[in-house]
Design a protein around this motif. Structure first.
Motif, PDB file in Angstrom:
ATOM      1  N   LYS A  15       9.949 -17.279  -6.904  1.00 43.16           N
ATOM      2  CA  LYS A  15       9.730 -15.975  -7.127  1.00 43.16           C
ATOM      3  C   LYS A  15      10.797 -14.788  -6.851  1.00 43.16           C
ATOM      4  O   LYS A  15      11.344 -14.887  -5.862  1.00 43.16           O
ATOM      5  CB  LYS A  15       8.459 -15.638  -6.321  1.00 43.16           C
ATOM      6  CG  LYS A  15       7.859 -14.404  -6.176  1.00 43.16           C
ATOM      7  CD  LYS A  15       6.889 -14.234  -5.029  1.00 43.16           C
ATOM      8  CE  LYS A  15       6.448 -12.862  -4.959  1.00 43.16           C
ATOM      9  NZ  LYS A  15       7.370 -12.215  -3.812  1.00 43.16           N
ATOM     10  N   GLY A  43       3.999  -4.702  -0.108  1.00 46.12           N
ATOM     11  CA  GLY A  43       4.600  -5.782  -0.973  1.00 46.12           C
ATOM     12  C   GLY A  43       6.004  -6.011  -0.790  1.00 46.12           C
ATOM     13  O   GLY A  43       6.313  -6.568  -1.734  1.00 46.12           O
ATOM     14  N   ASP A  45       9.168  -8.072   0.381  1.00 48.62           N
ATOM     15  CA  ASP A  45       9.504  -9.296   0.843  1.00 48.62           C
ATOM     16  C   ASP A  45      10.627  -9.408   1.789  1.00 48.62           C
ATOM     17  O   ASP A  45      10.629 -10.290   2.766  1.00 48.62           O
ATOM     18  CB  ASP A  45       9.884 -10.290  -0.405  1.00 48.62           C
ATOM     19  CG  ASP A  45       8.660 -10.373  -1.654  1.00 48.62           C
ATOM     20  OD1 ASP A  45       7.437 -10.866  -1.072  1.00 48.62           O
ATOM     21  OD2 ASP A  45       8.981 -10.019  -2.544  1.00 48.62           O
ATOM     22  N   LYS A 237       7.442  -3.388  -8.021  1.00 46.39           N
ATOM     23  CA  LYS A 237       6.260  -4.229  -8.419  1.00 46.39           C
ATOM     24  C   LYS A 237       5.752  -3.968  -9.820  1.00 46.39           C
ATOM     25  O   LYS A 237       5.713  -4.907 -10.536  1.00 46.39           O
ATOM     26  CB  LYS A 237       5.211  -4.075  -7.561  1.00 46.39           C
ATOM     27  CG  LYS A 237       5.538  -4.697  -6.189  1.00 46.39           C
ATOM     28  CD  LYS A 237       4.289  -4.145  -4.968  1.00 46.39           C
ATOM     29  CE  LYS A 237       2.864  -4.610  -5.311  1.00 46.39           C
ATOM     30  NZ  LYS A 237       2.009  -4.232  -4.370  1.00 46.39           N
ATOM     31  N   ASN A 241       5.560  -6.701 -12.743  1.00 44.15           N
ATOM     32  CA  ASN A 241       4.310  -6.584 -13.502  1.00 44.15           C
ATOM     33  C   ASN A 241       4.512  -6.411 -14.898  1.00 44.15           C
ATOM     34  O   ASN A 241       3.760  -7.072 -15.648  1.00 44.15           O
ATOM     35  CB  ASN A 241       3.270  -5.524 -12.934  1.00 44.15           C
ATOM     36  CG  ASN A 241       2.916  -6.208 -11.608  1.00 44.15           C
ATOM     37  OD1 ASN A 241       3.190  -7.267 -10.940  1.00 44.15           O
ATOM     38  ND2 ASN A 241       2.229  -5.210 -10.737  1.00 44.15           N
ATOM     39  N   GLY A 246       5.452 -10.672 -11.726  1.00 45.30           N
ATOM     40  CA  GLY A 246       4.809 -10.385 -10.419  1.00 45.30           C
ATOM     41  C   GLY A 246       3.618 -11.149 -10.106  1.00 45.30           C
ATOM     42  O   GLY A 246       3.392 -12.134 -10.950  1.00 45.30           O
ATOM     43  N   ALA A 247       3.171 -11.072  -8.952  1.00 43.20           N
ATOM     44  CA  ALA A 247       1.892 -11.560  -8.546  1.00 43.20           C
ATOM     45  C   ALA A 247       1.025 -11.212  -9.557  1.00 43.20           C
ATOM     46  O   ALA A 247       0.915 -10.232 -10.088  1.00 43.20           O
ATOM     47  CB  ALA A 247       1.478 -11.290  -7.183  1.00 43.20           C
ATOM     48  N   PRO A 248      -0.234 -11.999  -9.503  1.00 42.89           N
ATOM     49  CA  PRO A 248      -1.278 -11.629 -10.329  1.00 42.89           C
ATOM     50  C   PRO A 248      -2.006 -10.259 -10.233  1.00 42.89           C
ATOM     51  O   PRO A 248      -2.213  -9.904  -9.142  1.00 42.89           O
ATOM     52  CB  PRO A 248      -2.655 -12.527 -10.017  1.00 42.89           C
ATOM     53  CG  PRO A 248      -1.672 -13.886  -9.559  1.00 42.89           C
ATOM     54  CD  PRO A 248      -0.477 -13.272  -8.843  1.00 42.89           C
ATOM     55  N   TYR A 249      -2.340  -9.545 -11.164  1.00 45.05           N
ATOM     56  CA  TYR A 249      -2.929  -8.095 -10.611  1.00 45.05           C
ATOM     57  C   TYR A 249      -3.603  -7.755 -12.207  1.00 45.05           C
ATOM     58  O   TYR A 249      -3.445  -8.438 -13.297  1.00 45.05           O
ATOM     59  CB  TYR A 249      -1.601  -7.135 -10.618  1.00 45.05           C
ATOM     60  CG  TYR A 249      -0.907  -6.800 -11.983  1.00 45.05           C
ATOM     61  CD1 TYR A 249      -1.008  -5.578 -12.276  1.00 45.05           C
ATOM     62  CD2 TYR A 249      -0.079  -7.424 -12.715  1.00 45.05           C
ATOM     63  CE1 TYR A 249      -0.443  -4.833 -13.340  1.00 45.05           C
ATOM     64  CE2 TYR A 249       0.355  -7.061 -13.909  1.00 45.05           C
ATOM     65  CZ  TYR A 249       0.458  -5.953 -14.420  1.00 45.05           C
ATOM     66  OH  TYR A 249       0.977  -5.419 -15.400  1.00 45.05           O
ATOM     67  N   LYS A 280      -6.740  -9.210  -6.893  1.00 41.92           N
ATOM     68  CA  LYS A 280      -5.509 -10.125  -7.004  1.00 41.92           C
ATOM     69  C   LYS A 280      -5.678 -11.263  -7.910  1.00 41.92           C
ATOM     70  O   LYS A 280      -5.692 -12.170  -7.734  1.00 41.92           O
ATOM     71  CB  LYS A 280      -5.084 -10.734  -5.646  1.00 41.92           C
ATOM     72  CG  LYS A 280      -4.939  -9.695  -4.633  1.00 41.92           C
ATOM     73  CD  LYS A 280      -3.830  -8.681  -4.613  1.00 41.92           C
ATOM     74  CE  LYS A 280      -3.500  -7.741  -3.476  1.00 41.92           C
ATOM     75  NZ  LYS A 280      -2.687  -6.870  -3.923  1.00 41.92           N
ATOM     76  N   LYS A 281      -6.034 -10.738  -9.380  1.00 45.48           N
ATOM     77  CA  LYS A 281      -6.152 -11.612 -10.218  1.00 45.48           C
ATOM     78  C   LYS A 281      -5.680 -11.171 -11.582  1.00 45.48           C
ATOM     79  O   LYS A 281      -5.648  -9.809 -11.819  1.00 45.48           O
ATOM     80  CB  LYS A 281      -7.606 -12.217 -10.639  1.00 45.48           C
ATOM     81  CG  LYS A 281      -8.524 -11.091 -10.879  1.00 45.48           C
ATOM     82  CD  LYS A 281      -9.979 -11.649 -11.209  1.00 45.48           C
ATOM     83  CE  LYS A 281     -10.783 -12.409 -10.127  1.00 45.48           C
ATOM     84  NZ  LYS A 281     -12.025 -13.015 -10.415  1.00 45.48           N
ATOM     85  N   SER A 282      -5.282 -12.057 -12.474  1.00 43.37           N
ATOM     86  CA  SER A 282      -4.664 -11.377 -13.831  1.00 43.37           C
ATOM     87  C   SER A 282      -5.865 -10.948 -14.833  1.00 43.37           C
ATOM     88  O   SER A 282      -6.965 -11.710 -15.141  1.00 43.37           O
ATOM     89  CB  SER A 282      -3.745 -12.459 -14.622  1.00 43.37           C
ATOM     90  OG  SER A 282      -2.817 -12.869 -13.638  1.00 43.37           O
TER      91      SER A 282
END
Length: 340
Positions: A15, A43, A45, A237, A241, A246-249, A280-282
């Motif tokens: 990641k 967010g 890291d 972010k 995205n 990125g993380a699910p969004y 927190k989901k796509s």
């Protein structure tokens, strides 16, 4: 090649980690902890702090106790501060070995960090290069400078390295990273340095960082803005995205509006963004200004709205499933969001 920074691993498909840097004095323990905790919330890291003196290296220990993400110590010339920062718990050292002094000092730092498995970031900046590269194009000069620092560490069997070659000029910056990627396999920390105030810095960073990420270059990113550090994290972010890295969004798209528009697209889109920012989901939601183009242009969205004068269409995967009065529009959209 992978490198471990505290509990964060970067490189070789891991990641892409987001970084920022405190603008508090490191001697301000309470203020620094407060700012890092804010960065964590948004967010971040990995976080970096300046360690310009012995007092700062001591305070670093207390700061690290109060936060949860890896802390990087930024050292300029004094190799003793690098050692002190490691003893205080730094997860990475940012220092250029060629600036430490004679090679015995470089070897001492390399041996010390090797023993503790603490990585070094070599940070080459377009504004401070060795004179021997002054006749080269800036991008090539930065690349050669970085490779020189790498060679010095490798001479003492140190390979736990991350590299950056930053410039405030976007084109130069991108060229330098592309050259470096062809020349070594170390993880790359990418970013456009000194990008400027928020409005201009966001654009320069998005172009520079985005171009490199599209090339498959970059393992950790830092957006450099003359603004509050948490804004760097938010922009980073958004860049990730936008490239699906990125993380699910929940992504919200909206049209630029025209004479056919009869609803407040900007206000409605902002409401949808606010309502979905913690999901927190796509998913992809569209806010479109008219029924003429809306459903078709946004057919790949999970659902969306196409506004009309008195009524608006709710569509799913491009197919209209419902027509609602405009006064009920927000309620209907929120009901769909609840189903995500």
């Amino acid at each position: 090649m992978k490198v471990k920074i505290g509990n964060v691993v970067i490189g070789d498909g891991e990641k892409i980690a987001i970084q920022s840097m405190c603008n508090t004095k490191t001697t301000d323990i309470e203020g620094s902890i407060k700012q890092i905790l804010e960065l964590e919330k948004y967010g971040c890291d990995i976080v970096r702090l300046s360690v310009p003196d012995k007092e700062s290296s001591i305070c670093l220990k207390e700061i690290i106790k109060g936060v949860h993400i890896p802390v990087v110590a930024d050292i300029h010339f004094d190799y003793k501060l690098a050692i002190a920062a490691c003893d205080s718990g730094a997860s990475k050292i940012r220092i250029n070995p060629g600036n430490i002094g004679d090679e015995s000092k470089v070897k001492y730092v390399a041996d010390y960090l090797n023993e503790r498995q603490i990585p070094i970031r070599i940070g080459v900046n377009g504004g401070s290069l060795e004179k021997q590269y002054s006749n080269l194009p800036l991008s090539e000069a930065m690349c050669k400078s970085a490779l020189g620092h790498i060679a010095l560490l490798e001479k003492f069997n140190f390979y736990n390295t991350i590299i950056s070659v930053k410039s405030s000029d976007v084109k130069t910056c991108v060229e330098a990273y592309r050259l470096l990627k062809k020349s070594c396999d170390y993880p790359l920390h990418i970013g456009v340095t000194e990008a400027g105030i928020y409005e201009k810095g966001v654009i320069k960073s998005a172009i520079g960082i985005g171009s490199l990420l599209l090339d498959g270059i970059g393992d950790t990113i830092r957006v450099s803005l003359s603004d509050e550090p948490y804004k760097e994290v938010l922009v980073a972010k958004e860049i990730l995205n936008s490239l699906n890295l990125g993380a699910p969004y929940v992504e919200v798209i909206s049209c630029p509006t025209c004479a056919r528009t009869n609803i407040d697209v900007a206000g409605l889109a902002r409401m949808v963004v606010d309502a979905t920012q913690d999901i927190k989901k796509s998913a992809k939601i569209a806010v479109m200004g008219c029924v003429v183009n809306g459903p078709g242009e946004a057919q790949r969205c999970d659902f969306g709205v196409a506004g009309g004068k008195d009524k608006s269409a709710i569509f799913v995967k491009g197919q209209v499933v419902k027509t609602v009065n405009n006064e009920d529009l927000i309620k209907e959209i929120l009901a769909f969001i609840d189903k995500l």
